[in-house]
Design a protein around this motif. Structure first.
Motif, PDB file in Angstrom:
ATOM      1  N   PHE A  12     119.745  15.938  63.862  1.00 39.37           N
ATOM      2  CA  PHE A  12     120.173  17.128  64.598  1.00 39.37           C
ATOM      3  C   PHE A  12     121.563  17.426  64.073  1.00 39.37           C
ATOM      4  O   PHE A  12     122.511  16.720  64.425  1.00 39.37           O
ATOM      5  N   ALA A  17     119.034  10.989  64.722  1.00 39.18           N
ATOM      6  CA  ALA A  17     118.419  10.455  65.942  1.00 39.18           C
ATOM      7  C   ALA A  17     117.357   9.408  65.614  1.00 39.18           C
ATOM      8  O   ALA A  17     117.179   8.436  66.350  1.00 39.18           O
ATOM      9  N   LYS A  40     113.701   7.431  71.271  1.00 38.74           N
ATOM     10  CA  LYS A  40     112.306   7.280  71.701  1.00 38.74           C
ATOM     11  C   LYS A  40     111.635   8.637  71.930  1.00 38.74           C
ATOM     12  O   LYS A  40     110.550   8.893  71.430  1.00 38.74           O
ATOM     13  N   THR A  42     112.590  11.545  70.898  1.00 37.76           N
ATOM     14  CA  THR A  42     112.542  12.291  69.627  1.00 37.76           C
ATOM     15  C   THR A  42     111.330  11.845  68.811  1.00 37.76           C
ATOM     16  O   THR A  42     110.599  12.680  68.257  1.00 37.76           O
TER      17      THR A  42
HETATM   18  N1  LIG Z   1     117.444  18.814  70.454  1.00 35.62           N
HETATM   19  C1  LIG Z   1     118.473  17.984  70.237  1.00 35.62           C
HETATM   20  N2  LIG Z   1     119.627  18.426  69.691  1.00 35.62           N
HETATM   21  C2  LIG Z   1     120.642  17.570  69.444  1.00 35.62           C
HETATM   22  N3  LIG Z   1     120.627  16.265  69.710  1.00 35.62           N
HETATM   23  C3  LIG Z   1     119.513  15.772  70.261  1.00 35.62           C
HETATM   24  C4  LIG Z   1     118.382  16.600  70.558  1.00 35.62           C
HETATM   25  N4  LIG Z   1     117.409  15.819  71.096  1.00 35.62           N
HETATM   26  C5  LIG Z   1     117.917  14.571  71.151  1.00 35.62           C
HETATM   27  N5  LIG Z   1     119.171  14.547  70.636  1.00 35.62           N
HETATM   28  C6  LIG Z   1     120.016  13.345  70.512  1.00 35.62           C
HETATM   29  O1  LIG Z   1     119.307  12.356  69.789  1.00 35.62           O
HETATM   30  C7  LIG Z   1     119.534  11.053  70.360  1.00 35.62           C
HETATM   31  C8  LIG Z   1     118.195  10.436  70.745  1.00 35.62           C
HETATM   32  O2  LIG Z   1     117.723  11.118  71.901  1.00 35.62           O
HETATM   33  P1  LIG Z   1     116.312  10.760  72.575  1.00 35.62           P
HETATM   34  O3  LIG Z   1     115.268  10.744  71.527  1.00 35.62           O
HETATM   35  O4  LIG Z   1     116.134  11.670  73.705  1.00 35.62           O
HETATM   36  O5  LIG Z   1     116.612   9.256  73.052  1.00 35.62           O
HETATM   37  P2  LIG Z   1     115.794   8.326  74.070  1.00 35.62           P
HETATM   38  O6  LIG Z   1     114.560   9.044  74.482  1.00 35.62           O
HETATM   39  O7  LIG Z   1     115.533   7.067  73.300  1.00 35.62           O
HETATM   40  O8  LIG Z   1     116.723   8.066  75.208  1.00 35.62           O
HETATM   41  C9  LIG Z   1     120.504  11.257  71.515  1.00 35.62           C
HETATM   42  O9  LIG Z   1     121.804  10.990  71.053  1.00 35.62           O
HETATM   43  C10 LIG Z   1     120.329  12.729  71.864  1.00 35.62           C
HETATM   44  O10 LIG Z   1     121.502  13.278  72.416  1.00 35.62           O
END
Ligand SMILES: Nc1ncnc2c1ncn2[C@@H]1O[C@H](COP(=O)(O)OP(=O)(O)O)[C@@H](O)[C@H]1O
Ligand SMILES: [Mg+2]
Length: 149
Positions: A12, A17, A40, A42
């Motif tokens: 991102f 990520a 996870k 993502t």
């Molecule tokens: N659409 C997005 N834009 C920017 N950053 C994102 C986005 N989606 C997730 N992130 C970032 O990517 C990282 C992984 O997020 P995520 O996959 O939701 O983690 P988990 O589900 O393991 O808690 C985090 O730092 C989150 O802020």
């Protein structure tokens, strides 16, 4: 069934990520564990074809899931933490409705819905409205919809 992740990466902007994940899954049950922000969700979103990887591939029996497109989603079942439903639908109506959205033929759908209602232990509740189900029963209805195809 073989699901293979190869050098799967999601960025991102300048934030990574998911970083070069390589992994093969065959039939069975898998758990995905990681601290908050580990990537996870993502990964799950890429697995559901909702999010395109920056690089790397996900293949299902050797075929790229994004190229398979609808053929892949025909195989995919997913139960998110919160799922939407029409509260006035009975369990049976809800499952037949999801089956229709998934493009399952009515004859097949009716049989499959009956089988799945029994499998998740909702036979007695099949005629109950979704809004009247307990939390656990709702969850079971959700599991049944994820297994329709
Ligand atoms: N659409 C997005 N834009 C920017 N950053 C994102 C986005 N989606 C997730 N992130 C970032 O990517 C990282 C992984 O997020 P995520 O996959 O939701 O983690 P988990 O589900 O393991 O808690 C985090 O730092 C989150 O802020
Ligand atoms: Mg998450």
């Amino acid at each position: 069934m073989k699901l293979k992740f190869e050098n799967l990466t999601k960025e991102f902007g300048d934030f990574t990520a998911v970083d070069h994940l390589s992994l093969t899954m065959t039939n069975g049950v898998y758990g995905l564990l990681g601290v908050n922000g580990a990537g996870k969700t993502t990964l799950m979103r890429m697995l559901c074809t909702l999010l395109k990887p920056t690089s790397g591939t996900i293949t299902c029996n050797g075929r790229d899931i994004f190229e398979m497109d609808g053929d892949y989603r025909k195989l995919l079942g997913y139960l998110p933490q919160e799922f939407g439903f029409y509260p006035e639908f009975t369990v049976q109506e809800y499952l037949l409705y999801i089956a229709a959205l998934k493009g399952i033929r009515p004859v097949v759908a009716r049989r499959r819905v009956k089988e799945l209602i029994a499998k998740v232990g909702l036979t007695k509740a099949a005629g109950k409205k979704m809004k009247k189900l307990s939390g656990g029963m709702k969850r079971r209805a959700g599991i049944a919809q994820a297994m329709l195809n």
